[in-house]
Design a protein around this motif. Structure first.
Motif, PDB file in Angstrom:
ATOM      1  N   PRO A   1      66.679  27.348  26.426  1.00  0.00           N
ATOM      2  CA  PRO A   1      66.598  27.642  24.996  1.00  0.00           C
ATOM      3  C   PRO A   1      65.298  26.929  24.305  1.00  0.00           C
ATOM      4  O   PRO A   1      64.214  26.893  25.136  1.00  0.00           O
ATOM      5  CB  PRO A   1      67.778  26.598  24.418  1.00  0.00           C
TER       6      PRO A   1
ATOM      7  N   ALA B   1      62.557  31.935  26.543  1.00  0.00           N
ATOM      8  CA  ALA B   1      63.553  32.064  25.340  1.00  0.00           C
ATOM      9  C   ALA B   1      63.092  33.149  24.286  1.00  0.00           C
ATOM     10  O   ALA B   1      63.752  33.822  23.714  1.00  0.00           O
ATOM     11  CB  ALA B   1      63.636  30.773  24.703  1.00  0.00           C
TER      12      ALA B   1
ATOM     13  N   MET C   1      70.750  28.916  21.002  1.00  0.00           N
ATOM     14  CA  MET C   1      69.241  28.847  21.611  1.00  0.00           C
ATOM     15  C   MET C   1      68.805  27.455  20.840  1.00  0.00           C
ATOM     16  O   MET C   1      67.772  27.313  21.077  1.00  0.00           O
ATOM     17  CB  MET C   1      68.702  30.037  21.469  1.00  0.00           C
TER      18      MET C   1
END
Length: 215
Positions: free
Chosen positions: A54, A60, A92
């Motif tokens: 995340p 990400a 996230m």
């Protein structure tokens, strides 16, 4: 599916060492998405969901960009619909996922806008995007207003399970003095970014009170 073949080979290699596979990097996520767009499978969706770091990791960035496009309706859904894309953006933690969630607060579909609000209510690492939400709330966006009220009420904290009355822990005691080299030997510094692999080096050197299986 070239990505799955290479990833499964990596999983097998790591499993032989008794450690978890590495998180996906940016190039792997790009390869995964290429396969997902042409032949979506539950396995690909699961890897995108659970094996991408995340925050502001480069992987990400790739993941958030794809999910943002799906959530906005500009990318055809392949195994992940618009609602699921918003939910995954909400996992996230902060970084590249925040701007798409703020944009979704103004989505014409009220259910999707409400879903984006719910994800933002549990997200704290929004930095200057706070002012974007504030501006939307001031301008009459009811979903943005609900996010601001939720942050002010600390719902992100109060919704968590209460702290247990009792916690049982294990204390590891060694004789004499110890230092970081016992837990993270300098000769194995090269593997420190790979935590599961580096953990195999912990306590590998014999010393007073420590007798490793293999010195």
């Amino acid at each position: 599916l070239a990505f799955i073949d290479s990833y499964n080979a990596h999983v097998t290699e790591r499993s032989a060492e008794g450690i978890a596979p590495k998180p996906l990097d940016a190039s792997q996520v790009s390869a995964l998405l290429a396969d997902l767009k042409t032949a979506p499978t539950p396995e690909l969706v699961d890897l995108l969901t659970h094996r991408v770091p995340p925050g502001v990791d480069e992987a990400a960035y790739v993941k958030a960009g794809y999910l943002a496009a799906v959530a906005a309706g500009s990318e055809p859904a392949s195994g992940i619909d618009r609602a699921r894309a918003i939910e995954l953006l909400g996992t996230m933690q902060g970084g590249y996922n925040v701007a798409p969630l703020v944009s979704a607060l103004s989505d014409p579909d009220a259910e999707l806008a409400a879903l984006a609000a719910q994800q933002l209510k549990m997200t704290l690492l929004v930095f200057d995007a706070f002012y974007d939400v504030e501006e939307l709330a001031t301008g009459g966006n009811a979903h943005a207003k609900s996010v601001m009220e939720s942050w002010a009420s600390a719902e992100w904290f109060l919704s968590r399970p209460p702290v247990a009355d009792k916690m049982t822990v294990t204390v590891f005691k060694v004789s004499g003095e110890t230092n970081t080299d016992d837990l993270s030997p300098a000769p194995d510094a090269w593997s420190r970014p790979d935590i599961p692999l580096h953990a195999l080096a912990m306590l590998k050197m014999e010393r007073d009170g420590i007798q490793p299986d293999a010195d």
